[in-house]
Design an enzyme around this catalytic site. Sequence first.
Site, PDB file in Angstrom:
ATOM      1  N   ARG A  71       0.852  -1.193   0.000  1.00  0.00           N
ATOM      2  CA  ARG A  71       0.000   0.000   0.000  1.00  0.00           C
ATOM      3  C   ARG A  71       0.884   1.238   0.000  1.00  0.00           C
ATOM      4  O   ARG A  71       2.102   1.137   0.096  1.00  0.00           O
ATOM      5  CB  ARG A  71      -0.909   0.004   1.236  1.00  0.00           C
ATOM      6  N   GLY A  72       0.246   2.398  -0.106  1.00  0.00           N
ATOM      7  CA  GLY A  72       0.980   3.654  -0.161  1.00  0.00           C
ATOM      8  C   GLY A  72       1.204   4.051  -1.601  1.00  0.00           C
ATOM      9  O   GLY A  72       1.681   3.253  -2.420  1.00  0.00           O
ATOM     10  N   ALA A  73       0.839   5.282  -1.944  1.00  0.00           N
ATOM     11  CA  ALA A  73       0.791   5.699  -3.346  1.00  0.00           C
ATOM     12  C   ALA A  73       2.087   5.428  -4.127  1.00  0.00           C
ATOM     13  O   ALA A  73       2.045   4.767  -5.169  1.00  0.00           O
ATOM     14  CB  ALA A  73       0.405   7.171  -3.437  1.00  0.00           C
TER      15      ALA A  73
ATOM     16  N   ASN B 172      -6.252  11.973   0.453  1.00  0.00           N
ATOM     17  CA  ASN B 172      -5.355  11.230   1.339  1.00  0.00           C
ATOM     18  C   ASN B 172      -6.208  10.384   2.272  1.00  0.00           C
ATOM     19  O   ASN B 172      -7.436  10.459   2.268  1.00  0.00           O
ATOM     20  CB  ASN B 172      -4.451  12.184   2.130  1.00  0.00           C
ATOM     21  N   LYS B 173      -5.541   9.567   3.078  1.00  0.00           N
ATOM     22  CA  LYS B 173      -6.249   8.661   3.977  1.00  0.00           C
ATOM     23  C   LYS B 173      -7.341   9.392   4.738  1.00  0.00           C
ATOM     24  O   LYS B 173      -7.122  10.494   5.237  1.00  0.00           O
ATOM     25  CB  LYS B 173      -5.265   8.025   4.947  1.00  0.00           C
TER      26      LYS B 173
ATOM     27  N   ARG C  21      -6.972  -0.400  -7.029  1.00  0.00           N
ATOM     28  CA  ARG C  21      -7.261   0.678  -6.079  1.00  0.00           C
ATOM     29  C   ARG C  21      -7.392   1.967  -6.893  1.00  0.00           C
ATOM     30  O   ARG C  21      -6.383   2.544  -7.318  1.00  0.00           O
ATOM     31  CB  ARG C  21      -6.174   0.802  -5.017  1.00  0.00           C
TER      32      ARG C  21
ATOM     33  N   GLN D 271      -3.149   2.125  10.383  1.00  0.00           N
ATOM     34  CA  GLN D 271      -1.829   2.221   9.749  1.00  0.00           C
ATOM     35  C   GLN D 271      -0.871   3.080  10.555  1.00  0.00           C
ATOM     36  O   GLN D 271       0.341   2.861  10.516  1.00  0.00           O
ATOM     37  CB  GLN D 271      -1.960   2.774   8.335  1.00  0.00           C
TER      38      GLN D 271
ATOM     39  N   ASP E 163      -2.579  10.428  -2.012  1.00  0.00           N
ATOM     40  CA  ASP E 163      -2.783   9.361  -2.988  1.00  0.00           C
ATOM     41  C   ASP E 163      -3.139   9.909  -4.359  1.00  0.00           C
ATOM     42  O   ASP E 163      -2.943   9.232  -5.365  1.00  0.00           O
ATOM     43  CB  ASP E 163      -3.880   8.419  -2.490  1.00  0.00           C
TER      44      ASP E 163
END
Length: 380
Positions: free
Chosen positions: A64-66, A263-264, A98, A212, A253
């Site tokens: 995960r993570g852009a 973003n999250k 995603r 996270q 993201d």
Amino acid sequence: MADQYAQTREDNRLAGTPVIRWEEPPEGPVVILLDQTRLPAEEIERVCTDAPALVDAIRSLAVRGAPLLGIAGAYGVALAAARGFDVDEAAAALTAARPTAVNLAVGVRRAQSAHRAALAETGDTGRAASAALAAARGLHEEDAAASARMAGHGLALLDELLPGGGHRVLTHCNSGSLVSGGEGTAFAVALAAHRAGRLRRLWVDETRPLLQGARLTAYEAARNDMAYTLLTDNAAGSLFAAGEVDAVLVGADRIAADGSVANKVGSYPLAVLARYHHVPFVVVAPVTTIDPDTPDGASIEVEQRPGYEVTEFVAPQVPVAGAGGGVPVAPLGTQAYNPAFDITPPELVTAIVTEEGAVSPVTAKALADLCAKPRRAPVG
């Protein structure tokens, strides 16, 4: 094809366990991922032998993570090419895994374009597969170099905004080496401040519902000997009110052409709090996260995650009982609203820091000018 095996690493040092890598054992090439769903309890690797296995790893947040999703997407295309699968089909599946994270699509397109160009030029599938792999490795190297430059630009901005050092920084979700080919985005800036002796405290939002911050950012902060404190997401307001936050640092993201930031989920409330309390709200992301084809925040597709992530509690090594593999914490049949991201409008963003420099104030023209700059060659 499902992942063939998971290997427990005896050496539990983050530096000793790459987040993602390409290997070529006798049975064929594979992409190996550090399974982030198992952290911090154990460092387990997932081995993906084909694109569907990698798609599953992306959807389940094992990777995960852009920026890292871009790298994973590129390696996924290379994997499909090397194993003789339909590359365009693999690329489409990876891109859709995603939808909010634009880096995933960017990485997939980069490897796919290299594969197509080589195939058109030579007609040799082996050379085309090698071209896709070279593109993925190049993206991996460039992201590591970009991470280092973002850390430098971000630290310079912090020092400008907060003269005197002793920075108390609040961060949300995870934006360190677990999301990057290097040391990350927002977390890399905090780490640079720590190494320079100018980080007084890193406030870590736990980041519900998947934790996270608690599982991953605290894990990285501890391994870097940083002064950090974990807090529940809804405790952030009391920190601002007490004057304990000097700046907010988050990743992204997707950044729309007008400067709106996806973003999250939970980032937007932090931006509102920061504005009310006159605290800088800084977004750190590579240029590849800026999407000029997305005009504004309303045009960003926000991924909706399964409801069981809210109605059940899932953590490594916790006995499971619910439909989603976790411990039920809500009555059976409870409906849940679970967007993975929220959108922060540009007027709430103090600055966007990229490897090419910082933009402040955040405007469509400033972002367009930044994206028009010639990219630097990768370091290495």
